[in-house]
Design a protein around this motif. Sequence first.
Motif, PDB file in Angstrom:
ATOM      1  N   ASP A 127       0.824  -1.209   0.000  1.00  0.00           N
ATOM      2  CA  ASP A 127       0.000   0.000   0.000  1.00  0.00           C
ATOM      3  C   ASP A 127       0.857   1.257   0.000  1.00  0.00           C
ATOM      4  N   SER A 128       1.942   1.233   0.757  1.00  0.00           N
ATOM      5  CA  SER A 128       2.831   2.385   0.819  1.00  0.00           C
ATOM      6  C   SER A 128       3.439   2.683  -0.544  1.00  0.00           C
ATOM      7  N   ALA A 129       3.816   1.636  -1.262  1.00  0.00           N
ATOM      8  CA  ALA A 129       4.389   1.819  -2.600  1.00  0.00           C
ATOM      9  C   ALA A 129       3.349   2.402  -3.557  1.00  0.00           C
ATOM     10  N   ALA A 130       2.103   1.903  -3.468  1.00  0.00           N
ATOM     11  CA  ALA A 130       1.036   2.412  -4.342  1.00  0.00           C
ATOM     12  C   ALA A 130       0.721   3.865  -4.014  1.00  0.00           C
ATOM     13  N   THR A 131       0.741   4.210  -2.711  1.00  0.00           N
ATOM     14  CA  THR A 131       0.470   5.587  -2.292  1.00  0.00           C
ATOM     15  C   THR A 131       1.510   6.541  -2.869  1.00  0.00           C
ATOM     16  N   LYS A 132       2.773   6.129  -2.854  1.00  0.00           N
ATOM     17  CA  LYS A 132       3.839   6.965  -3.417  1.00  0.00           C
ATOM     18  C   LYS A 132       3.661   7.142  -4.923  1.00  0.00           C
ATOM     19  N   ARG A 133       3.213   6.093  -5.598  1.00  0.00           N
ATOM     20  CA  ARG A 133       3.004   6.203  -7.050  1.00  0.00           C
ATOM     21  C   ARG A 133       1.889   7.197  -7.374  1.00  0.00           C
ATOM     22  N   LEU A 134       0.901   7.307  -6.491  1.00  0.00           N
ATOM     23  CA  LEU A 134      -0.241   8.182  -6.744  1.00  0.00           C
ATOM     24  C   LEU A 134      -0.003   9.617  -6.271  1.00  0.00           C
ATOM     25  N   SER A 135       1.107   9.857  -5.563  1.00  0.00           N
ATOM     26  CA  SER A 135       1.409  11.194  -5.030  1.00  0.00           C
ATOM     27  C   SER A 135       2.292  11.967  -5.994  1.00  0.00           C
ATOM     28  N   THR A 136       2.242  13.289  -5.860  1.00  0.00           N
ATOM     29  CA  THR A 136       3.149  14.161  -6.609  1.00  0.00           C
ATOM     30  C   THR A 136       3.917  15.012  -5.603  1.00  0.00           C
ATOM     31  N   ILE A 137       4.915  15.734  -6.067  1.00  0.00           N
ATOM     32  CA  ILE A 137       5.754  16.501  -5.157  1.00  0.00           C
ATOM     33  C   ILE A 137       4.969  17.611  -4.461  1.00  0.00           C
ATOM     34  N   ASN A 138       3.946  18.148  -5.149  1.00  0.00           N
ATOM     35  CA  ASN A 138       3.180  19.247  -4.567  1.00  0.00           C
ATOM     36  C   ASN A 138       1.837  18.814  -3.996  1.00  0.00           C
ATOM     37  N   ASN A 139       1.454  17.580  -4.234  1.00  0.00           N
ATOM     38  CA  ASN A 139       0.145  17.122  -3.774  1.00  0.00           C
ATOM     39  C   ASN A 139       0.245  15.654  -3.381  1.00  0.00           C
ATOM     40  N   ALA A 140       0.589  15.441  -2.122  1.00  0.00           N
ATOM     41  CA  ALA A 140       0.798  14.072  -1.651  1.00  0.00           C
ATOM     42  C   ALA A 140      -0.525  13.451  -1.216  1.00  0.00           C
ATOM     43  N   MET A 141      -0.623  12.138  -1.398  1.00  0.00           N
ATOM     44  CA  MET A 141      -1.776  11.403  -0.897  1.00  0.00           C
ATOM     45  C   MET A 141      -1.579  11.147   0.593  1.00  0.00           C
ATOM     46  N   TYR A 142      -2.663  11.091   1.317  1.00  0.00           N
ATOM     47  CA  TYR A 142      -2.595  10.824   2.747  1.00  0.00           C
ATOM     48  C   TYR A 142      -1.803   9.543   2.982  1.00  0.00           C
ATOM     49  N   PRO A 143      -0.795   9.566   3.848  1.00  0.00           N
ATOM     50  CA  PRO A 143       0.143   8.440   3.949  1.00  0.00           C
ATOM     51  C   PRO A 143      -0.438   7.155   4.526  1.00  0.00           C
ATOM     52  N   VAL A 146      -3.412   5.768   3.897  1.00  0.00           N
ATOM     53  CA  VAL A 146      -4.503   5.178   3.121  1.00  0.00           C
ATOM     54  C   VAL A 146      -4.330   3.659   3.099  1.00  0.00           C
ATOM     55  N   LYS A 147      -5.419   2.944   3.306  1.00  0.00           N
ATOM     56  CA  LYS A 147      -5.379   1.484   3.344  1.00  0.00           C
ATOM     57  C   LYS A 147      -5.874   0.920   2.017  1.00  0.00           C
ATOM     58  N   CYS A 148      -5.322  -0.216   1.648  1.00  0.00           N
ATOM     59  CA  CYS A 148      -5.743  -0.943   0.436  1.00  0.00           C
ATOM     60  C   CYS A 148      -5.583  -0.096  -0.817  1.00  0.00           C
ATOM     61  N   THR A 149      -4.518   0.707  -0.858  1.00  0.00           N
ATOM     62  CA  THR A 149      -4.298   1.589  -2.003  1.00  0.00           C
ATOM     63  C   THR A 149      -4.128   0.806  -3.295  1.00  0.00           C
ATOM     64  N   LYS A 150      -3.581  -0.384  -3.181  1.00  0.00           N
ATOM     65  CA  LYS A 150      -3.364  -1.208  -4.374  1.00  0.00           C
ATOM     66  C   LYS A 150      -4.690  -1.551  -5.047  1.00  0.00           C
ATOM     67  N   LEU A 151      -5.740  -1.761  -4.243  1.00  0.00           N
ATOM     68  CA  LEU A 151      -7.061  -2.060  -4.815  1.00  0.00           C
ATOM     69  C   LEU A 151      -7.604  -0.833  -5.544  1.00  0.00           C
ATOM     70  N   PHE A 152      -7.413   0.332  -4.951  1.00  0.00           N
ATOM     71  CA  PHE A 152      -7.876   1.555  -5.611  1.00  0.00           C
ATOM     72  C   PHE A 152      -7.135   1.767  -6.930  1.00  0.00           C
ATOM     73  N   GLU A 153      -5.846   1.514  -6.922  1.00  0.00           N
ATOM     74  CA  GLU A 153      -5.049   1.669  -8.132  1.00  0.00           C
ATOM     75  C   GLU A 153      -5.536   0.736  -9.225  1.00  0.00           C
ATOM     76  N   LEU A 154      -5.910  -0.485  -8.835  1.00  0.00           N
ATOM     77  CA  LEU A 154      -6.469  -1.444  -9.803  1.00  0.00           C
ATOM     78  C   LEU A 154      -7.743  -0.901 -10.416  1.00  0.00           C
ATOM     79  N   CYS A 155      -8.646  -0.383  -9.580  1.00  0.00           N
ATOM     80  CA  CYS A 155      -9.924   0.154 -10.070  1.00  0.00           C
ATOM     81  C   CYS A 155      -9.702   1.342 -10.992  1.00  0.00           C
ATOM     82  N   ARG A 156      -8.846   2.237 -10.570  1.00  0.00           N
ATOM     83  CA  ARG A 156      -8.592   3.434 -11.370  1.00  0.00           C
ATOM     84  C   ARG A 156      -8.023   3.074 -12.735  1.00  0.00           C
TER      85      ARG A 156
END
Length: 789
Positions: A107-123, A125-135
């Motif tokens: 999940d931590s790895a997926a969260t980093k992939r979805l974040s940008t330098i100026n707009n980070a995702m909440y650190p 977040v649970k089950c981020t990999k599932l959200f990434e799959l859906c998106r």
Amino acid sequence: HYYITNNLRFAMLGSEVTLVSLSLHELTDNEYSDNIKRGAYWELMKQICKVEDDQACYANILDSFTNLKSDHEKLVLVVSALNVFIQNNFTGPLLSADILKSIEDEDSAATKRLSTINNAMYPLVKCTKLFELCRDYFSSQDYSVLTNQLFKLRCIFIEQMLMDDLSPDLFDNIEKLISIIEDHSEFAALSKEVRCKILVEFGFVYLNFQHISKSRRYMEMAKKLISFSFNLTGALGKRTKYQETPLAQLRVETIIEENVVDVTPLENEPQIIDLNDDTLLDKISFEDENIKNSVSNLTAPFLLHMASLKLKDFAMEDMLREEVIAFLEGIIEGRTFSYCIATHAYFLRSKLEKTSIRRLSRCMEQLEEVVLGFDCKKVCSRTGSLFQSGLPPMWKQQKVLAEMYSGIGSHKSALDLYEKLQLREEQINSLIGAGRYEAAEKLTRSLIAQGETPKLYCILGDTTQDITHYERAWELSGESSARAMKSLGYHYFNIKEYRRALVCMQNSLECNYLQGGLWFTAGCTALAIPEFETAIKCFQTSLHIDDEYSEAWSNLGACFQKTGQLRKAFSCFKEATRRSFNNWRVWENFLTAAAQIKDFASMIFAYRQIITTGQKYCDEIILNSLVSAVRDNMTSVSGEEGIRYYDKIIDLFKFASSKVTTSFDLWRSYAAMYLDVDGREDVGMGIGYLIKAYHSASLHIEKSMEDFLKCTECSKVLHKYVIAEAKDSPTYTQHLQSLKSILQILITKGHKLSESMPNEEAEERKLILEYLKNANQQLEEVEEAQLFV
């Protein structure tokens, strides 16, 4: 074949599966129906992937998805994964602690992939990999299928709610998708109920992006679609246990004209916490026992949306607070059976009640009940109506609880909760609020030592008030941090370096234009320079985002006034009065604009409205303008003769003088209406009002040159009309005596004022002595006239 569910419709045409749904609930006649009905989406995912081990299911979810041959199963798996993600970040129940612990790294790895330098995702977040799959899945699907567009929209909406700041890129995608969905042929073929819910969803999406104007537009479209309306009304009721006489209480009344069926499945709401106060009732007890709120899951979102909008008003007056509570109580008492709608209603009510000593305990207990419910061990469905409720993620709900701890002085509890949630900025602000500035700076620097980010440098700048940290954040971001330039702009604005502030604000807005508040501040900055064209552009953009912002309308009107565009200025001030009806300053701006374009009817209405708000208001220029309008028979902006407004202006003076009884300018102008208007003369009335004008200014004439001059002006006009008054007038004797008294007082106090003046004020003394000479002559004339009465 069609499989109809409570909130779902499948249309299976060959190998193509088209889903038009607001959420995945009960899919009947299907092997997965039991898990879907119970909300056991995790079990459903394991069933589709044909694995029993939780960790293996999560680790191999992508491979399992790829190996599925049925489009139907792929769709069910992806939507189930989205529901699992929602459960673990918005509503609960959470997956077991063992599962969540085992998937932290992925999940931590997926969260980093979805974040940008100026707009980070909440650190956290649970089950981020599932959200990434859906998106990724819905982004890759055919745009011609309505389902794909709708779910891609939801994925973007969720992604934004997980981010620190509003993202212009996500907003642009949202705009594009909503346009495509509205124009889609399948959308028009949907039932009214489903279309209504999708439009409501659009409304909450725009509300989340703080685009208030478009949010309102879609909510109005949805209401019109099902012929639904609501209004605030009154009913007799009691609020306290000891109240004997029922009083008028505010309540919301809902009306739905068409027979629409609410197809949302029933869900378990959070437990309602009773008030348990020794004085206040849990809720208003209405005299009419038949008063009930007929609110359903289809109609409750409209009340929730209105409450959310009103809560964005920074000036939360008592009346506005009562309106919001009426909307929220309408939902809570209506028992909507939607977890998301009910929870958000409790959440908003708690934000309101935290300022009430008697309700503070209940609001904290209610929030704690919601937070504890996230970790419920019972499998249950809570995700229905999420997208029609605007319910924030779990950590934002918990953040409000931490704010309440801080508000009651329990800073340690607040800090512990902020630290647990890894809400670093709030944690640092809490330290500053507790006066622990060194601890706040130390914590910020320790976080920077772990990894530099533009946001952390901005927080350090806020903590130390050192602008070099904002400049470092701007540099670190590659000149793309809207937050850095915004903070720098506010710094220069506060020290009144407006040109530098405007440049910084414009740079910030170029990086992120979704900053309605900053557009307004930039407009104020440009107005202060002044750069009117820039200010006009800023205020217009602010109003494009939120057209209910009365201050933006007022400032835009001021810009048009300064540039000579008086008709446009008048229109802007008129819009401001509609949005801030009880603000007398807004009405004063409108009054001035109406006077500039000679709109006499609007001047009369605006002046009366200012007095109605309770102000002891008097404007000499406006009063003289109204008198001139009828005296000189001016033509109004609508082409009417000024004399036609005589009776309305007299009514205004009568109303104003009953509220403002000691205004010299008001009584003098009132007198002029009877003395100076041809064909409408009434000398007796005019003299009476001139005498009242004198008394209004005569209290301190021996000390004030200004008041003395006002009184002398009155005495001159009085002398003119009293001496000329008909000898047989019933008021002639009285008026002579009044004028004699006035002249005697002025002569006496004029001498005192002259004697008290320093030598440097020789010119003023000369004026007084000249008047005294004339006043003595007038007094002799009055005394002589009295001899012949």
